[in-house]
Design a protein around this motif. Structure first.
Motif, PDB file in Angstrom:
ATOM      1  N   ALA A   1       0.657  -1.246   0.082  1.00  0.00           N
ATOM      2  CA  ALA A   1       0.021  -0.014   0.081  1.00  0.00           C
ATOM      3  C   ALA A   1       0.821   1.224   0.078  1.00  0.00           C
ATOM      4  N   GLN A   2       2.026   1.392   0.651  1.00  0.00           N
ATOM      5  CA  GLN A   2       2.844   2.428   0.777  1.00  0.00           C
ATOM      6  C   GLN A   2       3.423   2.867  -0.404  1.00  0.00           C
ATOM      7  N   ALA A   3       3.881   1.506  -1.356  1.00  0.00           N
ATOM      8  CA  ALA A   3       4.455   1.788  -2.652  1.00  0.00           C
ATOM      9  C   ALA A   3       3.632   2.200  -3.553  1.00  0.00           C
ATOM     10  N   LEU A   4       2.148   1.718  -3.471  1.00  0.00           N
ATOM     11  CA  LEU A   4       1.392   2.044  -4.869  1.00  0.00           C
ATOM     12  C   LEU A   4       0.952   3.632  -4.421  1.00  0.00           C
ATOM     13  N   GLN A   5       1.044   4.061  -3.201  1.00  0.00           N
ATOM     14  CA  GLN A   5       0.699   5.388  -2.859  1.00  0.00           C
ATOM     15  C   GLN A   5       1.636   6.320  -3.189  1.00  0.00           C
ATOM     16  N   LYS A   6       2.975   5.991  -2.974  1.00  0.00           N
ATOM     17  CA  LYS A   6       3.956   7.200  -2.750  1.00  0.00           C
ATOM     18  C   LYS A   6       5.068   7.027  -4.209  1.00  0.00           C
ATOM     19  N   VAL A   7       5.087   6.017  -4.604  1.00  0.00           N
ATOM     20  CA  VAL A   7       5.957   5.652  -6.056  1.00  0.00           C
ATOM     21  C   VAL A   7       5.711   6.738  -7.275  1.00  0.00           C
ATOM     22  N   LYS A   8       6.400   7.297  -7.681  1.00  0.00           N
ATOM     23  CA  LYS A   8       6.040   8.358  -8.640  1.00  0.00           C
ATOM     24  C   LYS A   8       7.128   8.127 -10.023  1.00  0.00           C
ATOM     25  N   PRO A   9       6.772   8.714 -10.991  1.00  0.00           N
ATOM     26  CA  PRO A   9       7.550   8.538 -12.289  1.00  0.00           C
ATOM     27  C   PRO A   9       8.999   9.169 -11.954  1.00  0.00           C
ATOM     28  N   GLY A  10      10.012   8.181 -12.355  1.00  0.00           N
ATOM     29  CA  GLY A  10      11.369   8.584 -12.327  1.00  0.00           C
ATOM     30  C   GLY A  10      11.949   8.054 -11.116  1.00  0.00           C
ATOM     31  N   ASP A  11      11.111   7.467 -10.067  1.00  0.00           N
ATOM     32  CA  ASP A  11      11.667   6.793  -9.010  1.00  0.00           C
ATOM     33  C   ASP A  11      12.589   5.491  -9.242  1.00  0.00           C
ATOM     34  N   ILE A  12      13.666   5.485  -8.475  1.00  0.00           N
ATOM     35  CA  ILE A  12      14.243   4.098  -8.657  1.00  0.00           C
ATOM     36  C   ILE A  12      14.014   3.120  -7.351  1.00  0.00           C
ATOM     37  N   LEU A  13      13.468   1.930  -7.508  1.00  0.00           N
ATOM     38  CA  LEU A  13      13.155   1.301  -6.581  1.00  0.00           C
ATOM     39  C   LEU A  13      14.056   0.153  -6.095  1.00  0.00           C
ATOM     40  N   LEU A  14      13.829  -0.378  -4.929  1.00  0.00           N
ATOM     41  CA  LEU A  14      14.962  -1.155  -4.345  1.00  0.00           C
ATOM     42  C   LEU A  14      14.039  -2.163  -3.865  1.00  0.00           C
ATOM     43  N   ALA A  15      14.558  -3.496  -4.367  1.00  0.00           N
ATOM     44  CA  ALA A  15      14.345  -4.892  -3.625  1.00  0.00           C
ATOM     45  C   ALA A  15      15.287  -5.816  -3.852  1.00  0.00           C
ATOM     46  N   HIS A  16      15.200  -7.017  -3.237  1.00  0.00           N
ATOM     47  CA  HIS A  16      16.400  -8.251  -3.091  1.00  0.00           C
ATOM     48  C   HIS A  16      16.031  -9.357  -3.688  1.00  0.00           C
ATOM     49  N   LEU A  17      16.876 -10.240  -3.901  1.00  0.00           N
ATOM     50  CA  LEU A  17      16.626 -11.575  -4.541  1.00  0.00           C
ATOM     51  C   LEU A  17      16.775 -12.600  -3.139  1.00  0.00           C
ATOM     52  N   GLY A  18      16.001 -12.451  -1.999  1.00  0.00           N
ATOM     53  CA  GLY A  18      15.878 -12.850  -0.935  1.00  0.00           C
ATOM     54  C   GLY A  18      16.422 -12.491   0.279  1.00  0.00           C
TER      55      GLY A  18
END
Length: 268
Positions: free
Chosen positions: A207-224
């Motif tokens: 919910a946080q990401a869907l609300q706040k992410v905007k065009p141009g953002d670089i998103l961070l996640a991990h492979l575990g």
């Protein structure tokens, strides 16, 4: 728990919109086929969810950027060993982009007169404190690029992400001297997969990401992530992709980024 997790906990206020950007991306000048891009990136991890992540990305035809370190896996190997070489080769063939995350996942601690003080979380010196010269740090950046080329036949971009996002002017200068540009992430791009799931459940992170992410953002996640009991991926990944697409956003690799795309040439 990975050393990066302590930094992630310190960044937890990002979930409330209070965290300063580690390297906030400027608004993107969109390519013709993607006028509201976001740049999803994955750092390596224990790789337990890597096949599931690859399935989601392929199903939705989403291209991302991976940052590679030789981290310990759930099969007691490492993320860049021969077991994982076919997986990386397949991702390269699909058109994803790739950068360095240092070979032994070196977390910056301090600058000293002797060089960069770093603590690896992988490899034979995991948990120790090392001091590397700028030239030795460049070797650490180059090793994932060399291994990636051996596995895939493709060149890695001359981009890197410092483990835990921790840098200093001296570290950035050392990397720049051997041709590498650092990539952080945007405040809203901290997707929270390193945070404890009892305090930050997947539905809250989504919910946080869907609300706040905007065009141009670089998103961070991990492979575990070792320390998160309820894995973020793929549970959040697929609804995140479809939810952002429903808002009119699209996904691009850092090759298409208006700043980092200028560095899209083979690493030296």
């Amino acid at each position: 728990m990975r050393a990066a997790s302590s930094v992630a906990l310190a960044l937890a206020p990002a979930l409330a919109g209070l965290c300063p950007a580690l390297a906030a991306a400027p608004a993107a000048a969109a390519p013709a086929t993607c006028d509201k891009p976001v740049y999803l990136t994955f750092d390596t991890g224990h790789m337990g969810v890597a096949p599931l992540i690859a399935d989601v990305l392929k199903r939705h035809q989403v291209k991302v950027t991976f940052f590679l370190a030789n981290e310990r896996t759930r099969t007691d190997g490492s993320s860049l060993d021969d077991e994982w070489a076919p997986w990386w080769k397949a991702r390269a063939a699909e058109g994803h982009a790739f950068g360095s995350h240092t070979w032994d996942h070196l977390v910056w601690q301090a600058d000293t007169a002797a060089g960069l003080r770093l603590r690896p979380t992988a490899g034979p010196d995991a948990g120790k404190t090392l001091t590397l010269t700028p030239a030795q740090y460049c070797d650490e950046l180059r090793r994932p690029a060399q291994r990636f080329q051996a596995m895939t036949g493709q060149a890695m971009l001359p981009l890197f992400r410092a483990p835990a996002g921790r840098t200093s002017p001296a570290l950035l200068a050392a990397a720049q001297a051997c041709g590498f540009t650092h990539v952080g992430w945007s405040p809203a791009g901290f997707l929270g997969d390193e945070l404890p799931s009892d305090k930050y459940p997947n539905d809250q992170l989504l919910a946080q990401a869907l609300q706040k992410v905007k065009p141009g953002d670089i998103l961070l996640a991990h492979l575990g992530i070792w320390s998160r009991q309820d894995p973020w991926a793929p549970a959040v990944l697929e609804p995140l992709i479809t939810g952002l697409q429903a808002r009119g956003l699209c996904f691009a690799t850092l090759r298409e980024h208006p700043l980092y795309g200028r560095a899209a040439a083979p690493a030296r």
